[in-house]
Design a protein around this motif. Structure first.
Motif, PDB file in Angstrom:
ATOM      1  N   ALA A  54      -5.486   4.613   1.367  1.00 59.01           N
ATOM      2  CA  ALA A  54      -4.191   3.912   0.720  1.00 59.01           C
ATOM      3  C   ALA A  54      -4.527   3.269  -0.345  1.00 59.01           C
ATOM      4  N   TRP A  55      -3.689   3.255  -1.365  1.00 57.72           N
ATOM      5  CA  TRP A  55      -3.772   2.565  -2.665  1.00 57.72           C
ATOM      6  C   TRP A  55      -3.013   1.167  -2.506  1.00 57.72           C
ATOM      7  N   ASP A  56      -3.515   0.164  -2.999  1.00 60.44           N
ATOM      8  CA  ASP A  56      -2.648  -1.011  -3.165  1.00 60.44           C
ATOM      9  C   ASP A  56      -2.077  -1.043  -4.676  1.00 60.44           C
ATOM     10  N   HIS A  57      -0.742  -0.876  -4.791  1.00 52.61           N
ATOM     11  CA  HIS A  57      -0.427  -0.821  -5.925  1.00 52.61           C
ATOM     12  C   HIS A  57       0.397  -1.982  -6.493  1.00 52.61           C
TER      13      HIS A  57
ATOM     14  N   ASN B 192       0.850  -1.305   0.146  1.00 51.15           N
ATOM     15  CA  ASN B 192       0.106   0.071   0.151  1.00 51.15           C
ATOM     16  C   ASN B 192       0.832   1.127   0.028  1.00 51.15           C
ATOM     17  N   VAL B 193       0.173   2.311  -0.724  1.00 51.86           N
ATOM     18  CA  VAL B 193       1.065   3.804  -0.438  1.00 51.86           C
ATOM     19  C   VAL B 193       0.156   4.531  -0.254  1.00 51.86           C
ATOM     20  N   THR B 194       0.517   5.675   0.329  1.00 49.41           N
ATOM     21  CA  THR B 194      -0.445   6.744   0.746  1.00 49.41           C
ATOM     22  C   THR B 194       0.140   8.153   0.800  1.00 49.41           C
ATOM     23  N   PRO B 195      -0.415   9.302   0.727  1.00 49.83           N
ATOM     24  CA  PRO B 195       0.450  10.608   0.878  1.00 49.83           C
ATOM     25  C   PRO B 195       1.223  10.686   2.066  1.00 49.83           C
TER      26      PRO B 195
END
Length: 313
Positions: free
Chosen positions: A261-264, A165-168
């Motif tokens: 969060a976005w799972d990239h 996951n990524v997040t700002p």
């Protein structure tokens, strides 16, 4: 009557396996350091002894027949087992654990913890390499990998670690300068680093309908560490892993303004050849790594909430 497998020369099986895997006598010859004619002769001799064709000869490649496919699967497995047995019998090899992983993960998460592994296992030296490609663990001299993806890699056993996951993330001063960032939509006009397509995916995950034109990004790098370094300097907002940057968030050097969060990439996995799952150094590292995650509240929290958590032993 065709000879049994027990009477077949190992050299012919080795040549056949390479030709079947590479679908080319020429590429097999290059890999084995032989001539193309020698590979062709070995395959023909094997076909004569078995009394049936193993390949269909096509203009630019060869394709295994049904019998060839069956033999190729068995040959690849047998050669892998032999390679594993020889490696496990070599004391020097058992004393070195070769790991390949992503540079961001190595720098931010793994390297600071490896000292503890070496203290716990003083007879095992660690060789860590970061690569921008997926290393073939069945052919190249590495014991295991920590990589992102879906965990479905032929010939490998993959143990799930935590989501990708990524997040700002941004510096506290920038967050304050941007008015505190109270709503995800506030980032549409904020200075950002990273691919615009990644940001679009995060905005969608956060429930923000991003317009076609936004403020744009100031920097795009091929490493997450470079982009988050820009965020640490207060220049922009970056997308980063809350697991890899947990220490910076805890220290207040980075702020995570939103939970979205976005799972990239599916997740981070520990992967190694299936036939080597019981090798002592791999067992030691696997148990140590899972213990590290269990002892790290951030990593464990993310791992436990993922639907893939059931794939962990």
């Amino acid at each position: 009557m065709p000879d049994t497998l027990a009477t077949l020369p190992l050299s012919a099986i080795r040549v056949f396996e390479a030709a079947a895997r590479l679908k080319s006598f020429t590429r097999a010859a290059d890999e084995l350091g032989m001539t193309q004619a020698a590979v062709s002769w070995q395959v023909k001799a094997l076909e004569r002894r078995l009394g049936q064709p193993l390949f269909r000869r096509l203009p630019r490649e060869v394709a295994p027949t049904a019998a060839g496919e069956r033999l190729a699967r068995a040959a690849t497995e047998a050669i892998g087992l032999l390679r594993t047995a020889l490696a496990d019998l070599t004391e020097a090899d058992e004393g070195i654990l070769s790991i390949t992983t992503l540079q961001s993960l190595a720098t931010q998460w793994l390297a600071p913890r490896l000292g503890a592994f070496q203290l716990a296992h003083p007879k095992i030296a660690v060789r860590l390499e970061t690569a921008g490609r997926i290393v073939d663990l069945t052919r190249e001299p590495f014991d295991l990998a920590i990589r992102s993806g879906d965990g479905d890699w032929p010939g490998l056993e993959a143990v799930y670690l935590y989501p990708a996951n990524v997040t700002p993330l941004c510096a506290p001063a920038l967050c304050e300068a941007l008015g505190g960032l109270s709503h995800p939509g506030d980032l549409l006009s904020a200075p950002r680093v990273g691919l615009e397509s990644d940001w679009a995916a995060w905005f969608a995950a956060a429930g923000v309908a991003a317009p076609g034109e936004t403020a744009g990004t100031r920097l795009v790098a091929d490493l997450q560490t470079i982009e988050v370094a820009s965020a640490l300097s207060g220049q922009a907002v970056a997308l980063g892993s809350p697991v890899l940057y947990a220490a910076e968030i805890a220290q207040g050097r980075l702020v995570r303004p939103f939970e979205a969060a976005w799972d990239h990439g599916g997740g981070y996995w520990l992967a190694y050849p299936k036939e080597r799952r019981r090798a002592a150094k791999i067992v030691a590292f696997r148990e140590w790594l899972l213990g590290c995650i269990a002892a790290d509240p951030v990593s464990e929290a993310y791992a436990a909430t993922s639907p893939r958590a059931s794939t962990r032993p």
